[in-house]
Design a protein around this motif. Structure first.
Motif, PDB file in Angstrom:
ATOM      1  N   SER A 289       0.731  -1.178  -0.137  1.00 11.44           N
ATOM      2  CA  SER A 289       0.026  -0.196   0.105  1.00 11.44           C
ATOM      3  C   SER A 289       0.866   1.252   0.109  1.00 11.44           C
ATOM      4  O   SER A 289       0.677   2.301  -0.724  1.00 11.44           O
ATOM      5  N   ASP A 290       1.843   1.248   0.872  1.00 16.14           N
ATOM      6  CA  ASP A 290       2.695   2.357   1.038  1.00 16.14           C
ATOM      7  C   ASP A 290       3.645   2.438  -0.441  1.00 16.14           C
ATOM      8  O   ASP A 290       3.956   3.671  -0.860  1.00 16.14           O
ATOM      9  N   TRP A 291       3.972   1.388  -1.070  1.00 17.78           N
ATOM     10  CA  TRP A 291       4.698   1.247  -2.238  1.00 17.78           C
ATOM     11  C   TRP A 291       3.926   1.839  -3.449  1.00 17.78           C
ATOM     12  O   TRP A 291       4.685   2.748  -4.271  1.00 17.78           O
ATOM     13  N   VAL A 292       2.545   1.708  -3.596  1.00 16.35           N
ATOM     14  CA  VAL A 292       2.127   2.304  -4.738  1.00 16.35           C
ATOM     15  C   VAL A 292       1.368   3.679  -4.444  1.00 16.35           C
ATOM     16  O   VAL A 292       0.600   4.155  -5.390  1.00 16.35           O
ATOM     17  N   ALA A 293       1.721   4.172  -3.251  1.00 16.05           N
ATOM     18  CA  ALA A 293       0.965   5.402  -3.026  1.00 16.05           C
ATOM     19  C   ALA A 293       1.325   6.461  -3.981  1.00 16.05           C
ATOM     20  O   ALA A 293       2.461   6.698  -4.562  1.00 16.05           O
ATOM     21  N   ALA A 294       0.061   7.023  -4.279  1.00 16.20           N
ATOM     22  CA  ALA A 294       0.450   8.299  -5.424  1.00 16.20           C
ATOM     23  C   ALA A 294      -0.757   9.119  -5.191  1.00 16.20           C
ATOM     24  O   ALA A 294      -1.687   9.019  -4.751  1.00 16.20           O
TER      25      ALA A 294
ATOM     26  N   PHE B 245      -4.557   0.963  -5.836  1.00 14.85           N
ATOM     27  CA  PHE B 245      -3.259  -0.101  -6.144  1.00 14.85           C
ATOM     28  C   PHE B 245      -2.674  -0.046  -7.665  1.00 14.85           C
ATOM     29  O   PHE B 245      -1.944  -0.586  -7.939  1.00 14.85           O
ATOM     30  N   ALA B 246      -3.725   0.472  -8.598  1.00 19.72           N
ATOM     31  CA  ALA B 246      -3.251   0.612  -9.984  1.00 19.72           C
ATOM     32  C   ALA B 246      -2.748   2.001 -10.344  1.00 19.72           C
ATOM     33  O   ALA B 246      -2.538   2.269 -11.363  1.00 19.72           O
ATOM     34  N   GLY B 247      -2.690   2.849  -9.387  1.00 19.60           N
ATOM     35  CA  GLY B 247      -2.064   4.162  -9.500  1.00 19.60           C
ATOM     36  C   GLY B 247      -2.911   5.162 -10.355  1.00 19.60           C
ATOM     37  O   GLY B 247      -2.632   5.937 -10.701  1.00 19.60           O
ATOM     38  N   LEU B 248      -4.251   4.957 -10.325  1.00 25.92           N
ATOM     39  CA  LEU B 248      -5.172   5.578 -10.893  1.00 25.92           C
ATOM     40  C   LEU B 248      -5.912   6.563 -10.069  1.00 25.92           C
ATOM     41  O   LEU B 248      -6.475   6.409  -9.346  1.00 25.92           O
TER      42      LEU B 248
ATOM     43  N   PRO C  40      -5.956   5.002   3.232  1.00 26.76           N
ATOM     44  CA  PRO C  40      -5.476   5.975   1.913  1.00 26.76           C
ATOM     45  C   PRO C  40      -6.277   6.196   0.922  1.00 26.76           C
ATOM     46  O   PRO C  40      -6.379   7.160   0.327  1.00 26.76           O
ATOM     47  N   TRP C  41      -7.011   4.949   0.303  1.00 27.35           N
ATOM     48  CA  TRP C  41      -7.851   5.055  -0.658  1.00 27.35           C
ATOM     49  C   TRP C  41      -9.344   5.548  -0.581  1.00 27.35           C
ATOM     50  O   TRP C  41     -10.255   5.761  -1.398  1.00 27.35           O
ATOM     51  N   SER C  42      -9.560   5.964   0.787  1.00 30.40           N
ATOM     52  CA  SER C  42     -10.796   6.263   1.186  1.00 30.40           C
ATOM     53  C   SER C  42     -10.688   7.620   1.912  1.00 30.40           C
ATOM     54  O   SER C  42     -11.972   8.124   2.229  1.00 30.40           O
ATOM     55  N   ARG C  43      -9.821   8.340   2.069  1.00 27.78           N
ATOM     56  CA  ARG C  43      -9.686   9.588   2.758  1.00 27.78           C
ATOM     57  C   ARG C  43     -10.363  10.384   1.727  1.00 27.78           C
ATOM     58  O   ARG C  43      -9.941  10.788   0.698  1.00 27.78           O
ATOM     59  N   GLN C  44     -11.359  11.319   2.246  1.00 28.02           N
ATOM     60  CA  GLN C  44     -12.094  12.476   1.516  1.00 28.02           C
ATOM     61  C   GLN C  44     -11.272  13.714   2.061  1.00 28.02           C
ATOM     62  O   GLN C  44     -11.122  13.932   3.197  1.00 28.02           O
TER      63      GLN C  44
END
Length: 766
Positions: A105-110, A201-204, A705-709
């Protein structure tokens, strides 16, 4: 010592004796299954991954790595027996899975887009160019510049829908265009498919649609090194698709392209739905079946060719040579097919199987499947939640376990050197197809119900017809097409492939149109799914008689399927879309602009096969300013006009307001306004004897990380909005309503053809 004390001591001794006997029996059982311990390593590793993703808040990297260090320290200082070894190794596998998920999760963070952007300029390198079945194309862009955003806020990549097809677009080109963009969307309801997590996780970092034709920047130079290998593969896939379409235009060509290079964008929604309803959708996604046929065809063709040369066949291990060439061919097909999770799983499994042949070891074994699963989830832990990953491994584990059982029993009963006659061999071949289809269908059925809320009643019939055609005609012709394409001779094998595809399409449509072909299943809890999964694994992975305990565990999960409570009220789409559960148990919805997609997800989760337009409300009583309903003796009010606030605020137990709630408006229980739905997603309201409870999408997802508004400012309300409206001045009310409607107007219409950009459902890829 009194008589009572002696009796208590005796009872304690008996309990200790029974406990010791239980420990001895469990130890003996585990030691008898010692060669199967490794099969549970990916299961326990996956349990750690699951624990990470279900945390309500993001842990620090140190906290994620700490359990691994603790277990290793305990293993270094502890000397235990079988149970201790199993416990420590199990804890190590779980903690490693947890740590791997956090590291990934940290590796793909964008960066992820924080808000919707309109008419912004996007510039970057094309990564993929995908056709769409209706019109236009879908492109993925590695962003180099997006409007005036600083680099730390610029998404790594974006996905856009082009409204018309643009000739000459190729991966690797630098393009510039104007687009409307939005962050990846949150689930349609609590517990629904989380596209934003998959996008993370797809960097999208953003999705949307273009407003003009992309301008190719020919003087932009070469793409970065990190893109060149992938872009070369994408160009090859695109060229293959174009060559196939030149020979086979239309639906057959789109299906042939999907089976050769994995690009499904050209298949019409009607055909995809027919394949899904008939239980044949697995044929559209390149996975184990296609990889096995391709690699197997290469293996046997090479071996046959080498065997025809006595000088080579008598001196060299041609079987091992053929296995090595099959591995290379399977890897080439993996690259051409798009490298989806099921394809990667199939390639790893096949590589291990052919590697076993090269090492003179058994090729078909659960250990190989376990190693493939462990490899994938160690590299990409998020794949654990991919429907295709789950269904493909469920089918393979069930099939290998079943055939291991059949093989062991056959070896015990058959005489050495005995052979089957041609007629019996023919019957066993088709019997094997039926048995394989039945086993695989049972194995993937719980996952299909859990992810898609459907069951295909005639999947066995459809697969009995389509799978032999695919194995014998379509996939060998696909391999011949790939081999002939460099010489421009692909027309003949594509024609053969077309004939097989026509039979499969006919089968899909015919079976899908049978009465009762598809059953709808309401959503059920993760606990029920987990018990069914554990029961299936227990039955498949162990070898001795205690494996039968898995049947009981599976039955316990099955019994919990109907126990999941269903919401009485659902509020979404900026608080404009509202559905309530009527006396008959079905959802009834108030119409909302652009809300059909979200409502469709609600109905599917409810196990309701109705279309959104059929789920009209027969529960609400509506007038010009709002709607009211009585749900389980609770008053529900949906405000459509500020003039209704004065009465509804004082009487309603559940108040829904599609604009900001004024101060002083305090209903009896809860109020859900525009801001609440915008910030926290769909609200699911449950009413029972204990009161009223609410679960939102944000509550279910937690702070990840993917849900933070982002913190979005709320506009200050005008003075007339800061108190309950007590008068019905038409001018004031109309102005307020106009302002509220402007605020809550949907920015992207779910009925728009670009909807595939805004929300993507998991694909069924067994």
């Amino acid at each position: 010592m009194t008589l009572g004390e002696r009796a208590a001591d005796a009872a304690e001794a008996r309990r200790e004796t029974r406990a010791a006997a239980l420990v001895r029996r469990l130890t003996t059982q585990l030691e008898a299954e010692q060669d199967r311990w490794f099969l549970w390593v990916p299961v326990l590793f996956g349990l750690g991954i699951f624990a990470y993703f279900k945390l309500p808040a993001e842990p620090s990297l140190l906290a994620a790595l700490m359990p691994v260090a603790i277990v290793l320290a305990l293993a270094a200082v502890t000397r235990t027996g079988t149970l201790g070894i199993v416990a420590l190794n199990s804890a190590l596998a779980v903690s490693l899975g947890f740590a791997a998920a956090k590291v990934r999760s940290d590796w793909v963070a964008a960066p992820v887009l924080e808000r919707q952007l309109y008419r912004v300029e996007v510039e970057g390198f094309l990564e993929t160019v995908e056709p769409r079945p209706t019109r236009g194309q879908r492109v993925t862009i590695r962003v180099t510049r997006l409007a005036n955003l600083p680099p730390e806020q610029t998404p790594y990549r974006v996905r856009l829908r082009l409204m018309s097809a643009v000739a000459g677009l190729e991966p690797g080109q630098m393009v510039r265009l104007k687009a409307n963009l939005a962050p990846p969307s949150m689930p349609a309801l609590p517990g629904g498919y989380d596209f934003a997590r998959a996008a993370w996780f797809a960097g999208l970092g953003a999705v949307g649609y273009s407003l003009d034709r992309p301008q190719i920047q020919k003087d932009a130079g070469k793409p970065p090194w990190s893109l060149r290998w992938a872009l070369a593969t994408e160009r090859l896939r695109q060229v293959i698709g174009e060559r196939v379409a030149a020979v086979l235009p239309g639906e057959e060509g789109a299906l042939a392209t999907a089976l050769i290079n994995g690009e499904r964008g050209g298949i019409s929604p009607e055909t995809t739905q027919a394949f899904r309803d008939s239980g044949l959708v697995h044929l559209l996604s390149i996975s184990g079946l296609h990889m096995v046929v391709m690699a197997g065809s290469i293996f046997y063709a090479v071996r046959l060719g080498l065997a025809a040369i006595p000088t080579i066949a008598l001196r060299y291990p041609i079987k091992k040579w053929a296995a090595a060439i099959a591995i290379v061919g399977a890897f080439a097909y993996l690259l051409i097919s798009g490298s989806s999770f099921p394809t990667v799983r199939a390639w790893i499994t096949i590589t291990i199987a052919f590697g076993a042949i090269m090492l003179d070891r058994p090729a078909l074994a659960l250990r190989n499947v376990a190693l493939a699963a462990l490899t994938i989830i160690a590299i990409a832990p998020e794949s654990l939640f991919d429907a295709g990953f789950q269904m493909s491994f469920a089918a393979v584990v069930a099939l290998v376990s079943a055939y291991e059982f059949i093989r062991d029993r056959a070896e015990q009963r058959m005489r050495p050197g005995s052979r089957f006659g041609p007629i019996l061999s023919f019957l066993l071949f088709f019997g094997g197809i039926i048995l394989t289809t039945v086993i695989a269908s049972f194995a993937v059925a719980p996952f299909s119900a859990f992810h898609f809320n459907t069951s295909q009643q005639y999947a066995v019939l459809a697969n009995l017809i389509a799978v032999p055609v695919c194995n014998i005609i379509v996939m060998p012709a696909a391999l011949a097409t790939l081999l002939a394409m460099p010489f421009g001779l692909e027309a003949l094998p594509l024609w053969i492939m077309e004939q097989g595809i026509r039979v499969i399409v006919w089968c899909a449509y015919s079976v899908a149109q049978l009465p009762g072909a598809v059953g709808s299943i309401p959503a059920f809890s993760e606990i029920a799914m987990g018990l069914m999964l554990l029961g299936g694994l227990w039955l498949c992975l162990w070898r001795t008689r205690w494996r039968l305990l898995g049947v009981g565990i599976f039955a316990a999960g099955l019994a919990l399927v109907p126990a999941m409570p269903r919401p009485d009220i659902l509020v979404g789409r900026n608080a404009e879309l509202v559905a309530v559960r009527g006396p008959q148990g079905q959802l009834s919805a108030l119409p909302a602009q652009g809300g059909s997609y979200e409502l469709q997800r609600w109905l599917e989760s409810d196990g309701d096969a109705r279309a959104p337009r059929e789920a009209t409300s027969d529960v609400f009583r509506c007038d010009a300013v709002g709607c009211t309903a009585n749900i389980k003796d609770r008053a529900v009010a949906v405000v459509r006009h500020p003039a209704a606030l004065a009465e509804d605020c004082s009487r309603a137990d559940v108040l829904v307001i599609p604009f900001p709630r004024p101060k002083g408006c305090n209903p009896k229980a809860i109020a859900i306004d525009f801001y609440a739905v915008r910030d926290r997603g769909t609200h699911a309201v449950y009413i029972d004897d204990k009161g009223i409870s609410v679960m939102t999408v944000a509550d279910f997802r937690g702070d990840r990380p993917w849900s933070r508004q982002p913190e979005r400012p709320r506009r200050s309300r005008r003075p007339e909005q800061q108190k309950v409206v007590t008068q019905t001045n038409e001018d004031t009310a109309s102005n307020d309503l106009t302002e509220a409607s402007r605020r809550s107007r949907p920015d992207f219409d779910d009925d728009d053809p670009m909807i595939d950009q805004l929300q993507s459902e998991p694909e069924e890829e067994p």
